[in-house]
Design a protein around this motif. Structure first.
Motif, PDB file in Angstrom:
ATOM      1  N   LEU A 161      11.671 -32.273  -5.806  1.00  0.00           N
ATOM      2  CA  LEU A 161      11.541 -32.539  -4.379  1.00  0.00           C
ATOM      3  C   LEU A 161      12.750 -33.274  -3.809  1.00  0.00           C
ATOM      4  O   LEU A 161      12.879 -33.402  -2.596  1.00  0.00           O
ATOM      5  N   SER A 162      13.644 -33.734  -4.715  1.00  0.00           N
ATOM      6  CA  SER A 162      14.729 -34.590  -4.242  1.00  0.00           C
ATOM      7  C   SER A 162      15.701 -33.842  -3.346  1.00  0.00           C
ATOM      8  O   SER A 162      16.405 -34.435  -2.544  1.00  0.00           O
TER       9      SER A 162
ATOM     10  N   ALA B  73      11.978 -23.594  -4.771  1.00  0.00           N
ATOM     11  CA  ALA B  73      13.219 -24.375  -4.834  1.00  0.00           C
ATOM     12  C   ALA B  73      13.437 -24.952  -6.226  1.00  0.00           C
ATOM     13  O   ALA B  73      12.487 -25.209  -6.962  1.00  0.00           O
ATOM     14  N   GLY B  74      14.687 -25.124  -6.596  1.00  0.00           N
ATOM     15  CA  GLY B  74      15.034 -25.802  -7.846  1.00  0.00           C
ATOM     16  C   GLY B  74      15.061 -24.904  -9.053  1.00  0.00           C
ATOM     17  O   GLY B  74      15.250 -25.362 -10.170  1.00  0.00           O
ATOM     18  N   GLY B  75      14.844 -23.587  -8.872  1.00  0.00           N
ATOM     19  CA  GLY B  75      14.908 -22.672 -10.000  1.00  0.00           C
ATOM     20  C   GLY B  75      13.648 -22.651 -10.834  1.00  0.00           C
ATOM     21  O   GLY B  75      13.627 -22.120 -11.934  1.00  0.00           O
ATOM     22  N   LEU B  76      12.572 -23.226 -10.325  1.00  0.00           N
ATOM     23  CA  LEU B  76      11.299 -23.226 -11.055  1.00  0.00           C
ATOM     24  C   LEU B  76      10.649 -21.851 -10.890  1.00  0.00           C
ATOM     25  O   LEU B  76      10.836 -21.193  -9.873  1.00  0.00           O
ATOM     26  N   ARG B  77       9.890 -21.416 -11.910  1.00  0.00           N
ATOM     27  CA  ARG B  77       9.147 -20.165 -11.787  1.00  0.00           C
ATOM     28  C   ARG B  77       7.668 -20.475 -11.873  1.00  0.00           C
ATOM     29  O   ARG B  77       7.215 -21.101 -12.821  1.00  0.00           O
ATOM     30  N   ILE B  78       6.919 -20.057 -10.867  1.00  0.00           N
ATOM     31  CA  ILE B  78       5.491 -20.383 -10.830  1.00  0.00           C
ATOM     32  C   ILE B  78       4.689 -19.123 -11.113  1.00  0.00           C
ATOM     33  O   ILE B  78       4.981 -18.065 -10.567  1.00  0.00           O
ATOM     34  N   SER B  79       3.655 -19.259 -11.957  1.00  0.00           N
ATOM     35  CA  SER B  79       2.817 -18.090 -12.199  1.00  0.00           C
ATOM     36  C   SER B  79       1.366 -18.364 -11.820  1.00  0.00           C
ATOM     37  O   SER B  79       0.529 -17.482 -11.927  1.00  0.00           O
ATOM     38  N   GLU B  80       1.074 -19.548 -11.366  1.00  0.00           N
ATOM     39  CA  GLU B  80      -0.305 -19.907 -11.034  1.00  0.00           C
ATOM     40  C   GLU B  80      -0.764 -19.261  -9.736  1.00  0.00           C
ATOM     41  O   GLU B  80      -0.076 -19.380  -8.721  1.00  0.00           O
TER      42      GLU B  80
END
Ligand code: TYD
Ligand code: MG
Length: 454
Positions: free
Chosen positions: A282-283, A357-364
């Motif tokens: 979040l930064s 954002a931040g290059g995270l991958r979400i699968s939920e």
């Protein structure tokens, strides 16, 4: 004899009577390999010709002792491993070239060595001098890790047999070469044979083996799928180029929970652990803008807050563009359809871009509501309050479904200073008493409440 031969596709396991370049069953190219019979010679023609030894049988109640584990001291790594490295186990670490696999494993090797574990690091890609240079850069040159630059598997196994390390790191499995297989290094047959030999060796000699594997453009491990089945644990090291965050994700773990993640940051002096990923993700949030929503997610056992961004623009194309980074494209299409048919928010003629954002991958699926909120916010040019988190699953009817671990999500949001949460249903009282909760039944209700009636 030719008729004893059969050919198996290493991707899907289909058996063919003759070799071909493409597997008819799954369509994969260059995956069909010859199956050697169990043992050579006429006696091996049928298994019935020679009696095997009796297999030891046990019952379901008898408890095997928990396999011993060793902690590296790198909390992020130990958690992904399910509580440390298990003796006599085989691991595969996959990732894009240049993402930092060698750096991670060299740092881990040094930490294990410092804890009294005997570690051998075998590099098939870099010369010893190159690895030493990296070690110096990371400040690890004094660590008692033994190093070799070698690709010949037979020589490596002989060395491991005499040296008897507790942990061997093979970087990478695609460069290894077993001389009993007539195929080039990196080919399906070689990778399969080398991984098999190393896995068997690890079990026999009570040693942990970590193999590095490259990833193809499609994002799967190069080489045969069977390698993933062979090993006990498969970890993926992911991240976006241009971002310093790296995520180590357990996709398979026989000794711990899968889907657990560890977060690292690539710095000038190697990988640093990120103890509070939510704060980091979040930064980089700028000032409140339309299309930006904070999602309270869970990765493995850990709550993780991240920003979901959407941009909607008039499309110059006949078929508008739908572009997604870090989330599932099919799921985006579904949410757009639900917004259109249940809430009257249409995206016809509009290009839609969605980014985690931040290059995270979400699968939920729990991110559904946050995605819908970002989309509507971008389309209506209306800002969601920056101190608000959102989560919830959306069904095709437009109803909001509760999600797992709501309390943990809320607690994390509260810890990071959020004051409001939009959630699918009222969690148990006292879950996060400092937050104002807005529990909503369905997506139309959500759109009305947050963006006003339409
Ligand atoms: P590397 O571990 O060689 O990647 P892989 O083994 O997955 O191919 O990492 C290479 C990248 O990491 C390279 O682009 C440089 C960067 N890097 C740093 O930023 N800081 C460091 O301290 C090190 C060692 C590498
Ligand atoms: Mg490397």
């Amino acid at each position: 004899m030719a008729k004893d031969l059969s050919f198996t596709c290493s991707e899907c396991g289909a058996v063919h009577s003759k070799w071909s370049g493409r597997c008819d069953a799954c369509g994969a190219w260059n995956t069909i390999v010859e199956d050697r019979p169990l043992a050579a010679g006429p006696a091996a023609k049928s298994l019935g010709a020679r009696r095997g030894a009796a297999v030891h049988l046990t019952d379901l109640a008898t408890q095997e002792a928990e396999p011993p584990r060793t902690l590296s001291g790198v909390t992020e790594l130990d958690r992904v491993l399910g509580g440390g490295l298990v003796q006599a186990s085989a691991l595969l670490v996959g990732g894009d070239p240049g993402i930092g696999k060698s750096t991670l494993l060299l740092q881990a090797a040094a930490r294990f060595a410092r804890n009294g574990i005997k570690v051998i690091y075998v590099s098939g890609e870099e010369s010893a001098a190159q690895v030493q240079m990296r070690a110096r850069r990371l400040g690890l040159e004094k660590s008692p890790v033994r190093l070799a630059a070698e690709t010949n598997l037979r020589d490596i196994l002989t060395t491991l047999e005499t040296e008897k390390p507790d942990l061997a790191i093979i970087d990478s499995i695609q460069t290894m070469w077993a001389d009993h297989v007539e195929a080039a290094p990196g080919s399906v047959a070689q990778v399969r044979a080398c991984a098999h030999e190393l896995t068997q060796f690890a079990k026999r000699r009570t040693m942990a083996v970590v193999m590095v594997g490259h990833v193809t453009k499609e994002g799967t491990l190069a080489g045969p799928r069977v390698v993933e089945h062979m090993v006990d644990t498969v970890l993926y090291f992911e991240g976006e180029r241009g971002h310093q965050f790296r995520i180590l994700r357990a996709v398979k773990n026989r000794f711990g929970p899968a889907d657990e993640i560890g977060v690292f940051e690539m710095t000038g002096r190697g990988l640093a652990e990120v103890k509070n990923p939510s704060a980091l993700f979040l930064s980089e949030r700028g000032k409140p803008a339309p299309g930006s929503v904070v999602f309270a997610g869970i990765e493995g056992t850990r709550p993780m807050l991240c920003e979901i961004q959407a941009l909607v623009a008039l499309s110059p194309l006949g078929t508008p563009r739908r572009s997604v980074v870090g989330w599932d494209g099919g799921r985006l299409a579904m949410i757009l359809a639900v917004l259109e048919s249940r809430c009257g928010v249409a995206f016809t003629g509009l290009d839609v871009y969605l980014n985690v954002a931040g290059g995270l991958r979400i699968s939920e699926p729990a991110a559904d509501l946050a995605v819908a909120a970002a989309l509507v916010s971008a389309r209506e040019d209306a800002t969601i309050p920056p101190d608000c988190v959102v989560f919830g699953e959306i069904s095709l009817s437009g109803a909001l479904r509760p999600v797992v671990q709501a309390e943990n999500r809320l607690k994390e949001a509260q810890k990071l200073g959020f004051t409001t949460a939009i959630v699918p249903h009222q969690p148990k009282p006292g879950a996060a008493s400092g937050l104002t909760l807005r529990a909503l039944q369905d997506l139309p209700g959500f759109v009305n409440e947050v963006f006003g009636p339409r």
